[in-house]
Write a protein that holds these residues in place. Structure first.
Motif, PDB file in Angstrom:
ATOM      1  N   GLU A  37      37.063  -3.852  63.994  1.00  0.00           N
ATOM      2  CA  GLU A  37      36.008  -3.310  63.159  1.00  0.00           C
ATOM      3  C   GLU A  37      36.302  -3.688  61.679  1.00  0.00           C
ATOM      4  N   GLU A  38      37.799  -3.583  61.350  1.00  0.00           N
ATOM      5  CA  GLU A  38      38.038  -3.684  59.771  1.00  0.00           C
ATOM      6  C   GLU A  38      37.502  -5.160  59.254  1.00  0.00           C
ATOM      7  N   ILE A  39      37.724  -6.068  60.240  1.00  0.00           N
ATOM      8  CA  ILE A  39      37.148  -7.463  59.972  1.00  0.00           C
ATOM      9  C   ILE A  39      35.682  -7.445  59.623  1.00  0.00           C
ATOM     10  N   ARG A  40      35.001  -6.647  60.580  1.00  0.00           N
ATOM     11  CA  ARG A  40      33.468  -6.679  60.608  1.00  0.00           C
ATOM     12  C   ARG A  40      33.052  -6.302  59.290  1.00  0.00           C
ATOM     13  N   ASP A  44      31.579  -5.926  53.134  1.00  0.00           N
ATOM     14  CA  ASP A  44      31.029  -4.886  52.684  1.00  0.00           C
ATOM     15  C   ASP A  44      32.397  -4.092  51.639  1.00  0.00           C
ATOM     16  N   THR A  45      33.559  -4.160  52.417  1.00  0.00           N
ATOM     17  CA  THR A  45      34.696  -3.586  51.478  1.00  0.00           C
ATOM     18  C   THR A  45      34.952  -4.421  50.190  1.00  0.00           C
ATOM     19  N   LEU A  46      34.805  -5.795  50.370  1.00  0.00           N
ATOM     20  CA  LEU A  46      35.060  -6.677  49.151  1.00  0.00           C
ATOM     21  C   LEU A  46      34.116  -6.544  48.312  1.00  0.00           C
ATOM     22  N   ARG A  47      32.577  -6.395  48.639  1.00  0.00           N
ATOM     23  CA  ARG A  47      31.650  -6.083  47.824  1.00  0.00           C
ATOM     24  C   ARG A  47      31.803  -4.811  46.929  1.00  0.00           C
ATOM     25  N   GLY A  48      32.439  -3.685  47.746  1.00  0.00           N
ATOM     26  CA  GLY A  48      32.514  -2.365  46.895  1.00  0.00           C
ATOM     27  C   GLY A  48      33.613  -2.449  46.005  1.00  0.00           C
ATOM     28  N   ALA A  49      34.762  -3.327  46.435  1.00  0.00           N
ATOM     29  CA  ALA A  49      35.821  -3.479  45.353  1.00  0.00           C
ATOM     30  C   ALA A  49      35.378  -4.468  44.078  1.00  0.00           C
ATOM     31  N   ARG A  50      34.561  -5.309  44.220  1.00  0.00           N
ATOM     32  CA  ARG A  50      34.038  -5.907  43.178  1.00  0.00           C
ATOM     33  C   ARG A  50      33.138  -5.139  42.182  1.00  0.00           C
ATOM     34  N   VAL A  51      32.567  -4.302  42.883  1.00  0.00           N
ATOM     35  CA  VAL A  51      31.659  -3.312  41.940  1.00  0.00           C
ATOM     36  C   VAL A  51      32.683  -2.281  41.010  1.00  0.00           C
TER      37      VAL A  51
END
Length: 136
Positions: A37-40, A44-51
């Motif tokens: 689930e974390e890999i899936r 989204d997590t990386l996109r949020g971190a970039r923001v």
């Protein structure tokens, strides 16, 4: 096949895993599902971190702008307070002068009345003496 022969004896595996402090098969399964689930969710997590990182990069500029705005506000407040305090002081001085003029006029009027009424001065002096005696 009786007695669990040929089948996985999960109870025995659980007991052995606990003895070795290894995760049970159920715990391993949950861990694998959680990892999947974390890999899936990673994109989204990386996109949020970039923001968040892009917002953090703008933070020093925003803080500087806030400091400048607060300085301007403080300057305006200082000017306004100086004007207001000058107005208050001027208004209070005007009122004090007005009261002083009124008291002087009242004194002059009373002096004129006392001088115009026969025996008024003597009556005032005797009442003043009575007040001095009572206050002692």
């Amino acid at each position: 096949m009786t007695g669990g022969e040929g089948f996985l004896d999960t109870d025995a595996m659980v007991d052995e895993a606990q003895a070795l402090r290894l995760p049970t098969p159920t715990q391993a399964w949950h861990w694998a599902m959680t990892l999947t689930e974390e890999i899936r969710r990673a994109p989204d997590t990386l996109r949020g971190a970039r923001v968040v990182l892009s917002e953090l990069a703008r933070l020093p500029t925003q803080i500087d702008a806030l400091i400048v705005a607060l300085d301007r506000t403080m300057d305006h407040l200082d000017e306004s307070l100086t004007e207001v305090s000058g107005t208050i002081v001027g208004g209070m001085n005007d009122r004090i002068e007005h009261v002083d003029v009124m008291v002087s006029d009242l004194r002059n009027t009373l002096t004129s009345i006392v001088g115009a009424i026969p025996l008024a001065r003597r009556a005032l002096q005797s009442s003043r003496a009575d007040i001095d005696i009572e206050s002692s």
